[in-house]
Design a protein around this motif. Structure first.
Motif, PDB file in Angstrom:
ATOM      1  N   GLU A  48      -1.663   2.478  -1.733  1.00 24.15           N
ATOM      2  CA  GLU A  48      -0.577   3.423  -1.976  1.00 24.15           C
ATOM      3  C   GLU A  48       0.061   3.847  -0.645  1.00 24.15           C
ATOM      4  OE1 GLU A  48       0.676   4.393  -4.759  1.00 24.15           O
ATOM      5  OE2 GLU A  48      -0.863   4.134  -6.316  1.00 24.15           O
ATOM      6  N   PRO A  49       1.331   4.277  -0.693  1.00 25.26           N
ATOM      7  CA  PRO A  49       2.197   4.437  -1.859  1.00 25.26           C
ATOM      8  C   PRO A  49       2.753   3.107  -2.362  1.00 25.26           C
ATOM      9  CG  PRO A  49       3.377   5.098   0.115  1.00 25.26           C
ATOM     10  CD  PRO A  49       1.951   4.830   0.538  1.00 25.26           C
ATOM     11  N   ILE A  50       2.893   3.026  -3.675  1.00 23.81           N
ATOM     12  CA  ILE A  50       3.463   1.849  -4.327  1.00 23.81           C
ATOM     13  C   ILE A  50       4.816   2.237  -4.921  1.00 23.81           C
ATOM     14  CG2 ILE A  50       3.218   0.265  -6.283  1.00 23.81           C
ATOM     15  CD1 ILE A  50       0.205   0.273  -5.766  1.00 23.81           C
ATOM     16  N   ARG A  51       5.813   1.416  -4.655  1.00 23.85           N
ATOM     17  CA  ARG A  51       7.130   1.620  -5.228  1.00 23.85           C
ATOM     18  C   ARG A  51       7.619   0.294  -5.814  1.00 23.85           C
ATOM     19  NH1 ARG A  51       5.484   5.954  -4.363  1.00 23.85           N
ATOM     20  NH2 ARG A  51       6.477   7.700  -3.267  1.00 23.85           N
ATOM     21  N   ASN A  52       8.157   0.348  -7.030  1.00 24.17           N
ATOM     22  CA  ASN A  52       8.651  -0.861  -7.699  1.00 24.17           C
ATOM     23  C   ASN A  52       7.578  -1.939  -7.763  1.00 24.17           C
ATOM     24  OD1 ASN A  52      10.955   0.706  -6.710  1.00 24.17           O
ATOM     25  ND2 ASN A  52      12.223  -0.956  -7.493  1.00 24.17           N
ATOM     26  N   GLY A  53       6.313  -1.512  -7.902  1.00 27.28           N
ATOM     27  CA  GLY A  53       5.210  -2.450  -7.986  1.00 27.28           C
ATOM     28  C   GLY A  53       4.792  -3.055  -6.665  1.00 27.28           C
ATOM     29  N   ILE A  56       3.781  -0.351  -0.235  1.00 20.39           N
ATOM     30  CA  ILE A  56       4.573  -0.159   0.983  1.00 20.39           C
ATOM     31  C   ILE A  56       3.736  -0.462   2.235  1.00 20.39           C
ATOM     32  CG2 ILE A  56       5.965   1.447   2.313  1.00 20.39           C
ATOM     33  CD1 ILE A  56       7.130   0.545  -0.418  1.00 20.39           C
ATOM     34  N   PRO A  57       2.476   0.025   2.320  1.00 22.77           N
ATOM     35  CA  PRO A  57       1.684  -0.319   3.511  1.00 22.77           C
ATOM     36  C   PRO A  57       1.525  -1.825   3.691  1.00 22.77           C
ATOM     37  CG  PRO A  57       0.653   1.492   2.335  1.00 22.77           C
ATOM     38  CD  PRO A  57       1.764   1.000   1.463  1.00 22.77           C
ATOM     39  N   PHE A  58       1.240  -2.545   2.598  1.00 21.86           N
ATOM     40  CA  PHE A  58       1.076  -3.996   2.734  1.00 21.86           C
ATOM     41  C   PHE A  58       2.379  -4.639   3.183  1.00 21.86           C
ATOM     42  CE2 PHE A  58       1.033  -8.397   1.485  1.00 21.86           C
ATOM     43  CZ  PHE A  58      -0.240  -8.810   1.860  1.00 21.86           C
ATOM     44  N   ALA A  59       3.485  -4.230   2.585  1.00 22.31           N
ATOM     45  CA  ALA A  59       4.770  -4.845   2.920  1.00 22.31           C
ATOM     46  C   ALA A  59       5.129  -4.625   4.381  1.00 22.31           C
ATOM     47  CB  ALA A  59       5.862  -4.278   2.012  1.00 22.31           C
ATOM     48  N   LEU A  60       4.882  -3.426   4.903  1.00 19.63           N
ATOM     49  CA  LEU A  60       5.250  -3.135   6.287  1.00 19.63           C
ATOM     50  C   LEU A  60       4.297  -3.780   7.277  1.00 19.63           C
ATOM     51  CD1 LEU A  60       6.270   0.638   6.120  1.00 19.63           C
ATOM     52  CD2 LEU A  60       7.738  -1.373   6.008  1.00 19.63           C
ATOM     53  N   ARG A  61       3.010  -3.753   6.976  1.00 14.96           N
ATOM     54  CA  ARG A  61       2.023  -4.187   7.962  1.00 14.96           C
ATOM     55  C   ARG A  61       1.817  -5.697   7.978  1.00 14.96           C
ATOM     56  NH1 ARG A  61      -2.103   0.909   6.719  1.00 14.96           N
ATOM     57  NH2 ARG A  61      -0.692   2.478   7.585  1.00 14.96           N
ATOM     58  N   ASN A  62       2.442  -6.385   7.051  1.00 14.34           N
ATOM     59  CA  ASN A  62       2.283  -7.840   7.009  1.00 14.34           C
ATOM     60  C   ASN A  62       3.610  -8.580   7.091  1.00 14.34           C
ATOM     61  OD1 ASN A  62      -0.759  -8.293   6.503  1.00 14.34           O
ATOM     62  ND2 ASN A  62      -0.178  -6.660   5.088  1.00 14.34           N
ATOM     63  N   ALA A  63       4.664  -7.862   7.444  1.00 17.54           N
ATOM     64  CA  ALA A  63       5.936  -8.526   7.691  1.00 17.54           C
ATOM     65  C   ALA A  63       5.795  -9.485   8.873  1.00 17.54           C
ATOM     66  CB  ALA A  63       7.020  -7.488   7.977  1.00 17.54           C
ATOM     67  N   ASN A  64       6.639 -10.508   8.893  1.00 21.79           N
ATOM     68  CA  ASN A  64       6.711 -11.491   9.988  1.00 21.79           C
ATOM     69  C   ASN A  64       5.512 -12.433  10.043  1.00 21.79           C
ATOM     70  OD1 ASN A  64       9.043 -10.108  10.670  1.00 21.79           O
ATOM     71  ND2 ASN A  64       8.089  -8.975  12.339  1.00 21.79           N
ATOM     72  N   LEU A 602       4.947   6.448  10.857  1.00 24.73           N
ATOM     73  CA  LEU A 602       5.192   7.134   9.587  1.00 24.73           C
ATOM     74  C   LEU A 602       5.924   6.228   8.607  1.00 24.73           C
ATOM     75  CD1 LEU A 602       6.257  10.837  10.261  1.00 24.73           C
ATOM     76  CD2 LEU A 602       4.040   9.964   9.516  1.00 24.73           C
ATOM     77  N   GLY A 603       5.897   4.936   8.847  1.00 20.80           N
ATOM     78  CA  GLY A 603       6.669   4.008   8.040  1.00 20.80           C
ATOM     79  C   GLY A 603       6.380   4.095   6.554  1.00 20.80           C
ATOM     80  N   ASN A 604       5.111   4.250   6.176  1.00 26.90           N
ATOM     81  CA  ASN A 604       4.764   4.303   4.753  1.00 26.90           C
ATOM     82  C   ASN A 604       5.503   5.429   4.041  1.00 26.90           C
ATOM     83  OD1 ASN A 604       2.954   2.211   5.166  1.00 26.90           O
ATOM     84  ND2 ASN A 604       1.209   3.578   5.430  1.00 26.90           N
ATOM     85  N   GLN A 605       5.473   6.623   4.634  1.00 31.63           N
ATOM     86  CA  GLN A 605       6.117   7.765   4.002  1.00 31.63           C
ATOM     87  C   GLN A 605       7.636   7.622   4.010  1.00 31.63           C
ATOM     88  OE1 GLN A 605       3.600   7.812   6.227  1.00 31.63           O
ATOM     89  NE2 GLN A 605       2.389   9.699   6.118  1.00 31.63           N
ATOM     90  N   LEU A 606       8.196   7.124   5.096  1.00 35.72           N
ATOM     91  CA  LEU A 606       9.643   7.008   5.206  1.00 35.72           C
ATOM     92  C   LEU A 606      10.202   6.017   4.184  1.00 35.72           C
ATOM     93  CD1 LEU A 606       9.770   7.047   9.085  1.00 35.72           C
ATOM     94  CD2 LEU A 606      10.969   8.686   7.630  1.00 35.72           C
TER      95      LEU A 606
END
Length: 809
Positions: A48-53, A56-64, A602-606
């Motif tokens: 968490e947090p999860i938005r639209n399934g 967010i932490p996974f999406a931000l921390r595993n980009a690129n 603070l990327g997850n919250q933003l």
């Protein structure tokens, strides 16, 4: 094109939780990061947090990154992992100690088939010690590291800082440690094992009690009585016409500007109020006057008027306001990007700029197994780096032979330069006696400030007046023989002195110039005064670091975040460009804004707030995604324990420790969702048990059962913590100007072959002026004497040229 100094560096990542952010930072810097997940995917895909399934932490921390799936319980996939390890430069893994080794693919096993591999293990507490197998969360690390003990309001329970800061901090230190070992490998041809404990990273690198720190004090027991420190008036917050602002009155001139703005009230005319302690003691009378004045202004008006009067003022931004702040839009702090198939969001773009290009986001996080075919069908021979690094034997400090010209000041400057000094570089601190580093002015009764002893160790000091043409000429002569220049002045300061990157690169094309500031060089806030408390307020950190959204009080007064970690971000970026310079022969211009560091963390919250406006608020001590969780009182005076029940596996374990098996299947508590819905009752069950146990007793019982928990400890207790003692976390730093030795970090990461940091005493201001001028730029004694008499060179007061008496007239 993105700035990519690590192009050609291959990283194999087997992390889930701690370590994800390290791979992301390395990928931002250009490394090819291949993330390996087990069948079914990483647990962090549901964080968490999860938005639209989408997590967010996974999406931000595993980009690129690229992503593959391997079943390490099968021979075929273990062989595929070995195939990847043979082609990789760096391994990042965060499995529990022994998990990979039991399957024949541990770090030592993979290094046998690739001796050049840098294998980095990231766990909660490290590979050995009594806490080795303990469970941990960010909240537990806040408690055990001493951070929690000084967070909160007097008379209230301690307050957990915002989530995300610890995960990102561990990632930054991991990226630094991995690159440090890799830089060493480029010179020695040999990789090594690196053991990183998240606990030690936070103790030593987040906001250390025994390190360069300012308001966190030196960890002395008398500074930390029972209860939270009364820190609200260190950097007070006032209501104004459209919200709140924070003010930093540190220097005498800043107070004088405020005194004049208030109409010079007679009760504060006494010169004693030029000092911070006197104003702090009178805050009950002074604060109402300031708040009454500010009530007629908006936040923006106060910032502008404060700047005109030389008073540092910053608006307090909520998370939602940060997303729409004009400065962050203009500076490129955010980018609108696809973070998952079909899902676009406004996200922090990256930590740093290299040659004016952001090293940051460029591709979304991979779907599960998305790159299996591409990665395992690549039959091309690996293109190795063009290695022009001078060869040396293992065991030498990695930066031996590098020279750094350090103009950095205060906490950020000390922390950044120390990374290079501790690891063998010749760091020359440039000091002007007319404008001394703020750390030298915070002595607290000693002949030398403790923060100078910690932060300036292993350096040499050159007294040089850069406000004179001859001083600039001498500096440029030093640049010709240097590798790195460090500065954290207002943007444009170096250029105004004739010391811009372009001008210095014309002298030495290999020079790397790092400039850092509060808000960066681009955007309407680029000239704002850059104190950490104002950065925290502007970036949403302060708004989340309070008991609730309705609470006026902010609880971040006793921290110097993000100074230390922003320094580490900058050091890591510089190290990446040093690696690139071995290939290209060229230097680079680096820029890091402290605000960008805070916003990345603070990327997850933003991002969650952007996708669902109004969904993010100050959580206090309750984790909104788990229950029971929080900070609980224990037996004794002001004794507390942090516990996090992460999921439906932890809950039966808690019931077992409490002797309440009847609660395992209680309909109120049977699932995470039900426990959150009945948070008050769930908390009461745990709190009633904790109230009759000491924090240590409770922690040990819960940890034995596998439940994340941590006693709140105060800074002096770090020196006797069993895990830190077992890991040799501290040693003593001596200086003849200090009454007693200072406890100091012995190391953060544990390297197999890199030596521990040396402990050469911090220099007096200008102490090595003659030595440096003679040995580095070849001035003779007569030339030096003349420059000393002219005030261009500034050695200590006992220098022979200063002691010469002019003949009588």
């Amino acid at each position: 094109m993105m700035a990519q100094p690590l192009q050609g560096v291959r990283v194999l990542e087997l992390t889930d939780g701690f370590g994800d952010t390290a791979g992301r930072f390395l990928a931002d810097l250009g490394a090819d990061v291949v993330r390996v997940e087990l069948p079914g995917g990483s647990a962090s895909r549901t964080a968490e947090p999860i938005r639209n399934g989408v997590s967010i932490p996974f999406a931000l921390r595993n980009a690129n990154k690229r992503g593959v799936v391997l079943d390490l319980d099968t021979d075929a996939d273990r062989e595929r992992l070995r195939y990847l390890a043979r082609r990789s430069d760096i391994l990042l893994e965060s499995f529990a100690p022994g998990y990979l080794a039991a399957r024949g693919v541990g770090a030592a096993d993979l290094r046998e088939i690739n001796p050049a591999l840098v294998a980095v293990s990231i766990t909660g507490f490290g590979q050995d010690g009594p806490y080795r197998d303990w469970a941990t969360t960010e909240q537990v690390l806040y408690a055990l590291s001493g951070v929690l003990s000084r967070s909160g309001e007097p008379g209230e329970r301690p307050l957990l800082p915002p989530n995300g800061l610890i995960d990102e901090s561990v990632g930054v230190h991991t990226a630094w440690s991995a690159l440090l070992a890799y830089f060493d490998r480029l010179h020695t041809g040999r990789g090594q094992l690196v053991d990183i404990s998240a606990f030690e990273v936070i103790v030593h690198g987040f906001d250390p009690g025994f390190g360069v720190q300012g308001s966190a004090a030196a960890g002395r027991s008398e500074d930390f009585p029972r209860g939270r420190p009364d820190a609200a008036n260190f950097y007070p917050v006032y209501r104004c016409g459209d919200g709140q602002v924070r003010i930093c009155l540190l220097a005498k001139r800043q107070w004088r500007g405020m005194f004049e703005w208030l109409g010079e009230p007679e009760e504060f005319a006494d010169p004693k109020y030029d000092t911070i302690p006197a104003r702090f003691a009178a805050s009950d009378r002074l604060n109402p006057l300031i708040e009454q004045l500010f009530s007629t202004y908006t936040r923006d008006e106060l910032v502008v008027e404060g700047a005109a009067r030389g008073i540092p003022i910053g608006g307090l931004n909520t998370v939602s306001e940060v997303l729409t702040t004009e400065h962050f839009t203009a500076s490129g702090t955010f980018v609108d990007a696809e973070i998952a198939p079909g899902l676009t969001a406004r996200i922090p773009s990256g930590y740093a700029k290299i040659d004016r290009e952001r090293a940051g986001f460029h591709t979304r996080a991979p779907e599960l197994g998305e790159h299996n075919v591409a990665v395992f069908s690549d039959s091309s021979e690996e293109a190795r780096e063009s290695n022009t690094a001078p060869p040396r034997k293992p065991g030498v400090r990695p930066f031996e032979g590098l020279r750094v010209l350090d103009m950095g000041v205060v906490v950020f400057g000390a922390e950044l330069g120390r990374q290079f000094a501790d690891n063998g570089a010749d760091v020359i601190k440039i000091e002007n006696s007319n404008f001394p580093d703020g750390l030298r002015q915070s002595k607290r009764g000693a002949a030398l400030a403790a923060s100078v002893a910690w932060g300036h160790r292993n350096r040499r000091s050159l007294g040089l007046n850069l406000r004179s043409p001859e001083g600039i000429r001498i500096f440029k002569r030093l640049v010709a023989e240097a590798d790195i220049v460090l500065a954290n002045f207002k943007p444009g300061t170096l250029a105004s002195m004739g010391l811009s990157y372009d001008e210095l690169a014309a002298i030495n094309p290999r020079i790397i110039v790092s400039e850092s500031s509060a808000f960066g060089s681009v955007g309407p806030w680029n000239k704002r005064l850059g104190y950490g408390p104002l950065v925290r307020a502007a970036c949403g950190v302060s708004a989340l670091w309070r008991y609730s959204d309705s609470a006026d009080g902010l609880c971040d007064g006793s921290t110097v975040y993000p100074d230390h970690i922003a320094g580490q971000v900058t050091a890591t970026t510089i190290l990446a460009t040093l690696i690139d310079r071995l290939r290209t022969g060229r230097g680079a211009a680096i820029e890091v804004a402290q605000a960008d560091t805070a916003i990345m963390m603070l990327g997850n919250q933003l991002v969650a707030e952007h996708l669902e406006p109004g969904s993010i608020s100050a959580p206090g001590n309750s984790d909104p995604y788990s229950a029971p969780s929080g900070v609980y009182p224990c037996a004794g005076e002001d004794e507390w324990c942090v516990v996090t029940v992460r999921d439906d596996t932890d809950w039966p374990r808690v019931c077992g420790v409490l002797g309440r098996p009847d609660l395992v299947d209680d309909p109120r508590f049977a699932t995470t969702e039900r426990r959150i819905a009945h948070r008050v009752e769930a908390d009461e069950v745990l709190a009633s048990w904790l109230a009759v146990h000491t924090p240590t007793e409770a922690m040990e019982s819960l940890q034995t059962a596998g439940v994340p928990s941590g006693a709140m400890i105060r800074l002096p207790e770090l020196l006797t913590d069993p895990q830190l003692v077992a890991r040799g976390a501290y040693t003593e730093l001596e200086h003849e100007l200090l009454p007693t030795p200072l406890p100091t970090a012995k190391q953060v990461a544990h390297f197999a072959t890199l030596p521990e940091w040396p402990l050469r005493r911090a220099p007096l201001a200008g102490e090595q002026t003659r030595e440096i001028c003679e040995s580095v730029i070849g001035l003779n004694r007569v030339e030096i004497d003349s420059l000393v008499r002219d005030g261009v060179l500034q050695p200590p007061a006992d220098d022979p040229a200063l002691l010469q008496v002019s003949p009588a007239v």
